[in-house]
Design an enzyme around this catalytic site. Structure first.
Site, PDB file in Angstrom:
ATOM      1  N   GLU A  61      44.162  51.104  35.701  1.00 20.38           N
ATOM      2  CA  GLU A  61      45.030  51.331  34.811  1.00 20.38           C
ATOM      3  C   GLU A  61      45.601  52.663  35.048  1.00 20.38           C
ATOM      4  OE1 GLU A  61      46.685  49.240  32.925  1.00 20.38           O
ATOM      5  OE2 GLU A  61      45.245  47.656  32.733  1.00 20.38           O
TER       6      GLU A  61
ATOM      7  N   GLY B 179      13.393  57.185  33.812  1.00 16.83           N
ATOM      8  CA  GLY B 179      13.270  56.185  34.662  1.00 16.83           C
ATOM      9  C   GLY B 179      13.616  54.744  34.311  1.00 16.83           C
TER      10      GLY B 179
ATOM     11  N   THR C 253      48.419  45.858  42.939  1.00  9.56           N
ATOM     12  CA  THR C 253      47.738  47.081  43.924  1.00  9.56           C
ATOM     13  C   THR C 253      47.754  46.503  45.080  1.00  9.56           C
ATOM     14  OG1 THR C 253      46.501  47.728  41.849  1.00  9.56           O
ATOM     15  CG2 THR C 253      45.747  48.552  44.231  1.00  9.56           C
TER      16      THR C 253
END
Length: 388
Positions: free
Chosen positions: A370, A347, A126
Site C-alpha cells: 500500500e 528460542g 503492481t
C-alpha cells in the site's frame, strides 16, 4: 477529532475480537504452515457482515464507514494477519473501487456478493517495473469492436485466485494524453476483468516469507477480451482513482499494523508474567518491563494515528497526509513490536508455532505494501511544501 469509540464501535471491536480468539486463532498455525486460506473462516467472516461494514445497506452493506472496517481489521490482525489482509484487500481494493467509481449498474451487479463475502475481488496494479511508479505501467488495453483487448502482467495480487474470486480490476494503458505542459503522458484506465475470461491466467501462488495463508498470485493477460462497458470510472482517470483507493487502503493497513503490534504486546505481557528465570518472572527485570512499556507506547501512538485518519475520512475532510502518517507510524510499530516480542520469547519465539514468530515474518510487508514507507515520507513532505 474525537478518538474515543462510540458504544456501537466498541461493541463491534469486542465482537470481532471474540470471533478472532475463538475461531481464527486456533486454526492459524496450521493454515500458515499449509499456505492455505481457510475458506470456511472467510465464509464466517461474511456471515458476520465484515465484508460489508463500510457500505450502504442498499448494496448489502452494514452502513458503517472506514472506522468500523478498521476496527474489524485490527481485531483480526492481533491473531492472524493473513485473514486481516484478506478482509482489507477484499474491501479496500476489491469493493471500494466499484463503490466509488462504478456505474450504478456495476454497483448493483457486483457489490451485493462482495459485501456478503460470497465473492472476492482483486486489484491489479503492481507490475515488475511499476509499483510505487505506477506511471511505468506496461499492461495495455485497446478497444476493438466494442471490447477491451488486454495484454500484460501483474504481480503480488491479493485475493486473485480464491475459489470465490469473481474478478480483478486492472490498471492499463489505454492511450496517450497531452498534459498542460504540452507533453504526452500515458493514459491509465481501470478495467474489470472477470475470472475465467479467455486469455486471463491466474498463475500459481507465490511462496512468501509471510502472510502465508492469504491468497496472492501473479496474473497474465494475453489478448484477454472484455466488454467496453467493463471500464471502471472515467477513461484516463485510472491513476487518480488508484491514488484515492490507496488513501483508504493506507488507513486500513494502519489498522492492521496496529492490531499486529497489539497482538505482539499481548503475547509479550503474558509470557513475561509467566516465564520464570532466576526464581522470578522475567517481567520483573527492568530490561524486559521497559521493552514492553515501549511496545505499549507504540501501540497507543499507532492507534491514535489511524483513528485520526479514519475520523477525518468519515467527516469528509482531507486525510491524505494523516493516512500516510498512520501507515508510517503503525507499520514501524508492528515491525518493532514483533522484533521485541520475539526477543522476549527467546528460542520459543523462533518457532513458527508461536504467534510472535508469525508476526515477525508477517510484519515486514507492512512497511512495503500500500505504498512503501519511503513513499509515505514523500507524501508527508509534499504536504509540507517540499517537492521531490
Amino acid at each position: 477529532m474525537s478518538w474515543s469509540l462510540t458504544e456501537e464501535e466498541q461493541s463491534l471491536y469486542d465482537t470481532v475480537c471474540e470471533f478472532a480468539d475463538e475461531v481464527i486463532a486456533p486454526i492459524s498455525y496450521e493454515a500458515d504452515r499449509e499456505h492455505r486460506l481457510p475458506m470456511d473462516v472467510v465464509a464466517q467472516m461474511g456471515q458476520l457482515g465484515l465484508f460489508g461494514l463500510p457500505f450502504p445497506e442498499e448494496y448489502g452493506g452494514q452502513g458503517g464507514d472506514v472506522m468500523s472496517l478498521g476496527l474489524a481489521i485490527e481485531a483480526i490482525a492481533r491473531v492472524n494477519q493473513s485473514l486481516a489482509i484478506t478482509l482489507e484487500a477484499a474491501v479496500g481494493l476489491g469493493s471500494f473501487p466499484i463503490f466509488r467509481f462504478g456505474t450504478e449498474e456495476q454497483k448493483r451487479e457486483l457489490l451485493p456478493d462482495l459485501t456478503a463475502g460470497t465473492a472476492l475481488a482483486g486489484f491489479g496494479l503492481t507490475e515488475a517495473e511499476a509499483g510505487s511508479d505506477a506511471g511505468a505501467t506496461r499492461t495495455t488495453a485497446r478497444l476493438d469492436d466494442g471490447e477491451w483487448v488486454i495484454n500484460g502482467s501483474k504481480q503480488f495480487i491479493t485475493n486473485s485466485g480464491t475459489p470465490i474470486t469473481r474478478f480483478v480490476t486492472v490498471t492499463a494503458v489505454t492511450g496517450e494524453r497531452e498534459d498542460p505542459d504540452g507533453r504526452m503522458r500515458k493514459e491509465l484506465s481501470t478495467i474489470i476483468v472477470p475470472n475465467g475470461t479467455p486469455g486471463f491466467t491466474v498463475e500459481p501462488a507465490y511462496d512468501k516469507v509471510g502472510w502465508n495463508s492469504s491468497d496472492t498470485h501473479p496474473l497474465t493477460f494475453d489478448d484477454a477480451r472484455v466488454p467496453e462497458a467493463n471500464l471502471l470510472g472515467e477513461r484516463g482517470r485510472g491513476y487518480a482513482n488508484f491514488l484515492h483507493t490507496l488513501d483508504d487502503g493506507r488507513v486500513a493497513i494502519a489498522a492492521l499494523a496496529t492490531g499486529a503490534a497489539q497482538g505482539c504486546l499481548d503475547e509479550a505481557v503474558a509470557y513475561a508474567k509467566n516465564r520464570n528465570a532466576f526464581g522470578k518472572p522475567i517481567g520483573s527485570f527492568q530490561s524486559i518491563s521497559f521493552m514492553i512499556a515501549q511496545m505499549q507506547a507504540r501501540v497507543h501512538t499507532a492507534r491514535l494515528a489511524w483513528h485520526d485518519a479514519a475520523r477525518r475520512s468519515a467527516a469528509g475532510l482531507d486525510y491524505k497526509r494523516e493516512a500516510a502518517i498512520a501507515k508510517l507510524v503503525s507499520s514501524d510499530a508492528a515491525m518493532s513490536n514483533a522484533r521485541d516480542a520475539t526477543q522476549i520469547f527467546g528460542g520459543a519465539g523462533f518457532m513458527n508455532e508461536s504467534l510472535v514468530a508469525r508476526h515477525y515474518r508477517d510484519s515486514k510487508i507492512l512497511e512495503i505494501g500500500e505504498g512503501t514507507n519511503e513513499v509515505q515520507l514523500m507524501v508527508i513532505a509534499r504536504s509540507l511544501g517540499f517537492n521531490q
